[in-house]
Design an enzyme around this catalytic site. Structure first.
Site, PDB file in Angstrom:
ATOM      1  N   HIS A 157      34.060  48.057  44.225  1.00 55.67           N
ATOM      2  CA  HIS A 157      34.779  47.089  44.737  1.00 55.67           C
ATOM      3  C   HIS A 157      33.595  45.698  44.694  1.00 55.67           C
ATOM      4  CE1 HIS A 157      36.133  44.576  48.290  1.00 55.67           C
ATOM      5  NE2 HIS A 157      37.341  44.554  47.554  1.00 55.67           N
ATOM      6  N   GLU A 191      35.433  46.571  39.757  1.00 58.85           N
ATOM      7  CA  GLU A 191      36.446  45.606  39.899  1.00 58.85           C
ATOM      8  C   GLU A 191      36.057  44.264  39.478  1.00 58.85           C
ATOM      9  OE1 GLU A 191      37.020  44.269  43.824  1.00 58.85           O
ATOM     10  OE2 GLU A 191      39.251  43.943  43.506  1.00 58.85           O
ATOM     11  N   ASP A 200      37.474  40.362  40.571  1.00 58.07           N
ATOM     12  CA  ASP A 200      38.649  39.359  41.053  1.00 58.07           C
ATOM     13  C   ASP A 200      38.348  38.048  40.104  1.00 58.07           C
ATOM     14  OD1 ASP A 200      39.489  40.807  43.431  1.00 58.07           O
ATOM     15  OD2 ASP A 200      37.368  40.484  44.168  1.00 58.07           O
ATOM     16  N   HIS A 259      35.331  36.658  44.252  1.00 56.95           N
ATOM     17  CA  HIS A 259      36.319  36.988  45.149  1.00 56.95           C
ATOM     18  C   HIS A 259      37.147  35.918  45.636  1.00 56.95           C
ATOM     19  CE1 HIS A 259      38.054  38.043  49.186  1.00 56.95           C
ATOM     20  NE2 HIS A 259      38.581  38.921  48.480  1.00 56.95           N
ATOM     21  N   GLU A 261      41.505  41.651  39.184  1.00 55.79           N
ATOM     22  CA  GLU A 261      42.497  41.140  39.998  1.00 55.79           C
ATOM     23  C   GLU A 261      42.662  39.783  39.969  1.00 55.79           C
ATOM     24  OE1 GLU A 261      42.008  41.665  44.277  1.00 55.79           O
ATOM     25  OE2 GLU A 261      43.646  40.451  44.666  1.00 55.79           O
TER      26      GLU A 261
HETATM   27  O1  G3P Z   1      41.909  44.582  45.202  1.00 59.00           O
HETATM   28  C1  G3P Z   1      41.538  45.507  46.124  1.00 59.00           C
HETATM   29  C2  G3P Z   1      40.958  44.614  47.067  1.00 59.00           C
HETATM   30  O2  G3P Z   1      39.758  44.216  46.708  1.00 59.00           O
HETATM   31  C3  G3P Z   1      41.630  43.891  47.936  1.00 59.00           C
HETATM   32  O3  G3P Z   1      41.297  42.948  48.668  1.00 59.00           O
HETATM   33  O4  G3P Z   1      40.497  40.681  49.363  1.00 59.00           O
HETATM   34  O5  G3P Z   1      38.711  42.427  48.727  1.00 59.00           O
HETATM   35  O6  G3P Z   1      40.331  41.434  47.026  1.00 59.00           O
HETATM   36  P1  G3P Z   1      40.028  41.794  48.320  1.00 59.00           P
HETATM   37 CA    CA Z   2      39.944  42.269  44.850  1.00 59.99          CA
END
Ligand code: G3P
Ligand code: CA
Length: 329
Positions: free
Chosen positions: A37, A64, A66, A79, A170
């Site tokens: 994450h 991940e 973002d 993020h 994301e």
């Molecule tokens: O994408 C999964 C998780 O990361 C969603 O929450 O706010 O950390 O992007 P966030």
């Molecule tokens: Ca995320």
């Protein structure tokens, strides 16, 4: 006649059981995965390339990203759509905030963003580190990568190590980007296509909280695996609909069980998703922010993987999740 009716009923019940069993089995058989994450964010600032290298070295299955767009239409990995929680933007560009006091990625060119230092996350109201036990704020200099830079690094490592670690981008706040005139979904597909992520078996999941955005991706013709993020309760009918365009769900942990460890409706969300062939990747498991029902992070991870039966999970501590999977049930 009655006998015939019973035979038909029996046949229908057998077909339903076979279908349910097949759905459950296919969801259960796929290997469980770890999603780093925001990369190895438990150890280094969110989404920096050193954090990506660290997550990669842990052998995590997915890393991940973002993503948000700069003023000149380049995806950067961050993020937030704001810059102020993780960079020194307020010092470098004082006054460049909007009326709400926030500094938006979309208001800065890539060149300007590259001039910023990326830090461990702070609370913008207090200036204090959100996770005080993590990497010290401002102790080293990091810069924000573009999505392409990060993909090139992961693909380069895939070549040099012989591993095949996936990406998990994301789309952040598509509505804001549309308002600024950017077709964010189309732009993301262009980048992913450039790097060979084009088919349903590409080593990628694309995720978004905005499900219209995922539908848009399908309308643009993508076959890539899509994950619908969830931050509120959904019904079985909602999941029927999600299954028409997505391959999985990414629910908040709170939709699966309470902080005190009480399962939400006997973990119904996970079961209903599996019945529809959707994988379940909840977010976010953190060693330094655990549900009150758990004291031991390894126990929490085992509980999610093996008791609740999720297919993967987002965690800031991907090394610890890898150890749990390596150890097995
Ligand atoms: O994408 C999964 C998780 O990361 C969603 O929450 O706010 O950390 O992007 P966030
Ligand atoms: Ca995320």
């Amino acid at each position: 006649m009655r006998k015939n009716k019973n035979a038909v009923l029996l046949a229908v019940l057998v077909s339903i059981s076979v279908f349910l069993f097949a759905s459950l089995a296919s969801a259960a058989e796929a290997p469980k995965v770890v999603i780093a994450h925001r990369a190895a964010s438990g150890y280094l600032p969110d989404h920096t390339l050193p954090a990506v290298a660290m997550a990669y070295a842990f052998g995590t299955h997915f890393i991940e990203q973002d993503v948000a767009l700069t003023k000149d239409g380049i995806f950067v990995v961050i993020h937030d759509v704001h810059l102020d929680s993780t960079t020194n933007v307020a010092e470098v560009f004082p006054g460049r905030h909007r009326e709400d006091g926030r500094y938006y990625v979309i208001d800065f060119t890539l060149e300007e963003i590259k001039s910023l230092e990326v830090n461990e996350r702070i609370n913008v109201k207090t200036g204090e580190a959100v996770f005080p036990g993590r990497f010290p704020v401002g102790a080293a200099r990091f810069e924000m990568p573009t999505l392409e830079e990060e993909i090139e690094m992961i693909q380069g490592l895939n070549k040099s190590t012989g591993l095949n670690i996936g990406i998990y981008p994301e789309l952040k706040n598509p509505a804001l980007h549309h308002k600024e005139g950017f077709e964010m979904e189309k732009m993301l597909l262009e980048v992913l296509t450039k790097y060979g992520y084009t088919s349903s078996d590409s080593n990628v999941f694309v995720q978004c909280f905005d499900h219209d955005s995922l539908i848009k991706l399908r309308e643009l013709g993508t076959e890539l695996p899509l994950v619908a993020l969830l931050n509120r309760a959904v019904t079985a009918e909602d999941l029927d609909y999600i299954a028409t365009f997505a391959d999985g769900i990414g629910p908040s942990m709170k939709l699966i069980e309470t902080d005190g460890g009480e399962p939400v409706d006997d973990w119904a969300l996970v079961k209903l998703a599996h019945e529809r062939g959707l994988v379940v990747h909840p977010y976010t498991l953190r060693k330094d922010s655990m549900p009150s029902a758990f004291q031991d992070f390894e126990e929490l991870l085992e509980h999610y993987y093996y008791e609740i039966g999720v297919d993967g999970l987002f965690t800031d501590f991907p090394d610890l999740a890898m150890k749990v999977l390596e150890k097995g049930k």
